[in-house]
Design a protein around this motif. Structure first.
Motif, mmCIF file in Angstrom:
data_model
loop_
_atom_site.group_PDB
_atom_site.id
_atom_site.type_symbol
_atom_site.label_atom_id
_atom_site.label_comp_id
_atom_site.label_asym_id
_atom_site.label_seq_id
_atom_site.Cartn_x
_atom_site.Cartn_y
_atom_site.Cartn_z
ATOM 1 N N VAL A 73 -22.405 28.863 3.189
ATOM 2 C CA VAL A 73 -21.749 27.556 3.214
ATOM 3 C C VAL A 73 -21.080 27.270 1.873
ATOM 4 O O VAL A 73 -19.948 26.776 1.817
ATOM 5 N N VAL A 74 -21.769 27.580 0.780
ATOM 6 C CA VAL A 74 -21.197 27.346 -0.550
ATOM 7 C C VAL A 74 -19.926 28.172 -0.728
ATOM 8 O O VAL A 74 -18.897 27.664 -1.209
ATOM 9 N N LYS A 75 -19.956 29.434 -0.352
ATOM 10 C CA LYS A 75 -18.769 30.282 -0.475
ATOM 11 C C LYS A 75 -17.630 29.763 0.390
ATOM 12 O O LYS A 75 -16.448 29.917 0.036
ATOM 13 N N ALA A 76 -17.980 29.129 1.520
ATOM 14 C CA ALA A 76 -16.942 28.587 2.404
ATOM 15 C C ALA A 76 -16.320 27.326 1.829
ATOM 16 O O ALA A 76 -15.099 27.136 1.910
ATOM 17 N N PHE A 77 -17.129 26.438 1.216
ATOM 18 C CA PHE A 77 -16.545 25.157 0.792
ATOM 19 C C PHE A 77 -15.910 25.193 -0.595
ATOM 20 O O PHE A 77 -15.045 24.360 -0.906
ATOM 21 N N LEU A 78 -16.289 26.150 -1.451
ATOM 22 C CA LEU A 78 -15.740 26.158 -2.811
ATOM 23 C C LEU A 78 -14.207 26.252 -2.850
ATOM 24 O O LEU A 78 -13.574 25.605 -3.690
ATOM 25 N N PRO A 79 -13.564 27.031 -1.980
ATOM 26 C CA PRO A 79 -12.092 27.076 -2.022
ATOM 27 C C PRO A 79 -11.427 25.868 -1.344
ATOM 28 O O PRO A 79 -10.204 25.705 -1.455
ATOM 29 N N MET A 80 -12.188 25.066 -0.623
ATOM 30 C CA MET A 80 -11.605 23.980 0.159
ATOM 31 C C MET A 80 -11.244 22.784 -0.718
ATOM 32 O O MET A 80 -11.856 22.543 -1.754
ATOM 33 N N LYS A 81 -10.264 22.033 -0.296
ATOM 34 C CA LYS A 81 -10.015 20.697 -0.825
ATOM 35 C C LYS A 81 -10.688 19.715 0.137
ATOM 36 O O LYS A 81 -11.784 19.247 -0.116
ATOM 37 N N LYS A 82 -10.036 19.423 1.251
ATOM 38 C CA LYS A 82 -10.686 18.628 2.294
ATOM 39 C C LYS A 82 -11.594 19.539 3.118
ATOM 40 O O LYS A 82 -11.221 20.659 3.446
ATOM 41 N N PHE A 83 -12.789 19.082 3.420
ATOM 42 C CA PHE A 83 -13.732 19.904 4.169
ATOM 43 C C PHE A 83 -13.251 20.133 5.605
ATOM 44 O O PHE A 83 -12.808 19.198 6.277
ATOM 45 N N ASP A 84 -13.360 21.378 6.037
ATOM 46 C CA ASP A 84 -13.107 21.768 7.425
ATOM 47 C C ASP A 84 -14.469 22.004 8.058
ATOM 48 O O ASP A 84 -15.121 23.012 7.818
ATOM 49 N N LEU A 85 -14.906 21.057 8.867
ATOM 50 C CA LEU A 85 -16.260 21.078 9.404
ATOM 51 C C LEU A 85 -16.484 22.274 10.323
ATOM 52 O O LEU A 85 -17.573 22.864 10.341
ATOM 53 N N THR A 86 -15.460 22.664 11.075
ATOM 54 C CA THR A 86 -15.594 23.817 11.975
ATOM 55 C C THR A 86 -15.868 25.094 11.183
ATOM 56 O O THR A 86 -16.752 25.886 11.534
ATOM 57 N N GLN A 119 -10.638 18.471 -4.566
ATOM 58 C CA GLN A 119 -11.363 19.741 -4.648
ATOM 59 C C GLN A 119 -12.754 19.563 -4.078
ATOM 60 O O GLN A 119 -13.469 18.631 -4.454
ATOM 61 N N CYS A 120 -13.166 20.457 -3.167
ATOM 62 C CA CYS A 120 -14.539 20.469 -2.623
ATOM 63 C C CYS A 120 -14.960 19.097 -2.086
ATOM 64 O O CYS A 120 -16.099 18.675 -2.291
#
Length: 307
Positions: free
Chosen positions: A285-298, A251-252
């Motif tokens: 950025v926070v709203k983008a990464f909170l749902p992520m597991k592995k970070f998608d840098l793009t 997660q995140c």
């Protein structure tokens, strides 16, 4: 920016703890405090700081994880690090000073005393629960950094310290083995051949590990993790594939390896986004990464740029 950075999770005390720690050690300072709003824990302070020239990060993100002695920090008070005429005395006095301040509100796990491996050593938990091992170091020994994260393999993981070290050395391209001392035949309950103490270097960071067969009612958890600053998506993908062993813990950017140690596979660029961006950019950025597991840098860069 260092490649591998210890990361500390607090309920609400990240900034307060960083202020205490940076007041105790030479060459120490708080570099940045950023408040991330509207996380699942509410507003969370992210703190980056240096202790004795080494980078740390911490976060105030709620009462979800508590520090345990499974990961502690060895502080080497090497007389060679002190510049006065009586270096041994200065090192001992500084050790005692730090001990007295850290134990205020905390507790001793091993009392400050003389031991076979050090003329002056003690293991404590400070008032926040974080564990420290303070050691007067033999100046004739091989030099090591002043502060080294130390892993203690207990319970069903006891006996796996050596295996874990070899695994980490195989994953990190810039790595090397340091000292290795094993338990002998008459050191029960510890099994002969298991790791009494070892240290090793991953990228720019020395770490140590040991097994203990004594009864301990704790284990590794997310309160102390090791953050890997990755340069690009390929590096993020590499460490994620090699190290993540517990899908439920993903997660995140957070993962757990097969020994239960927590890591954060982080994009180095994201540190810049969160510390140098405008409030609007940070929020995106926070709203983008909170749902992520592995970070998608793009996707993170697109959010930062408002695309």
């Amino acid at each position: 920016m260092q490649k591998l950075v210890p990361h500390l999770w607090y309920d609400k005390e990240a900034k307060e703890a960083a202020e205490l720690y940076t007041s105790l050690f030479p060459d120490s300072k708080i570099n940045n405090v950023t408040t991330i709003k509207n996380t699942p824990s509410g507003d969370a302070d992210m703190v980056s700081f240096e202790l004795w020239g080494q980078e740390f990060m911490s976060i105030s993100a709620g009462p979800y994880f508590k520090f345990t002695p499974a990961i502690s920090f060895i502080v080497n008070f090497d007389p060679l690090l002190f510049g006065g005429a009586n270096k041994d005395k200065e090192a001992r006095e500084k050790l005692d000073e730090v001990w007295n301040k850290l134990i205020d509100g905390g507790m001793a796990l091993m009392p400050l005393d003389k031991y076979p491996f050090s003329e002056r050593y003690g293991w404590l938990q400070d008032k926040y629960g974080l564990s420290w091992q303070l050691m007067l170091t033999d100046p004739m020994g091989e030099p090591r950094p002043p502060i080294i994260p130390s892993m203690l393999f207990v319970g069903d993981k006891c006996g796996k310290a050596g295996e874990a070290i070899q695994f980490y050395l195989s994953v990190f391209k810039n790595s090397k083995m340091g000292a290795l001392h094993r338990y002998g035949p008459n050191q029960a309950p510890d099994k002969e051949g298991t790791v009494m103490f070892a240290d090793f270097m991953l990228e720019d960071k020395w770490l140590s590990a040991m097994d203990s067969a004594h009864e301990h009612k704790f284990d590794f958890n997310e309160a102390v993790s090791l953050l890997i600053n990755c340069n690009d998506q390929a590096e993020i993908d590499y460490f994620w594939e090699k190290m993540s062993a517990v899908p439920a813990a993903e997660q995140c950017g957070w993962i757990k390896d097969k020994y239960g140690v927590s890591w954060q596979i982080n994009a180095a660029d994201m540190n810049t986004m969160l510390t140098e961006g405008s409030p609007e950019q940070v929020d995106r950025v926070v709203k983008a990464f909170l749902p992520m597991k592995k970070f998608d840098l793009t996707k993170l860069k697109a959010a930062y740029e408002g695309k």
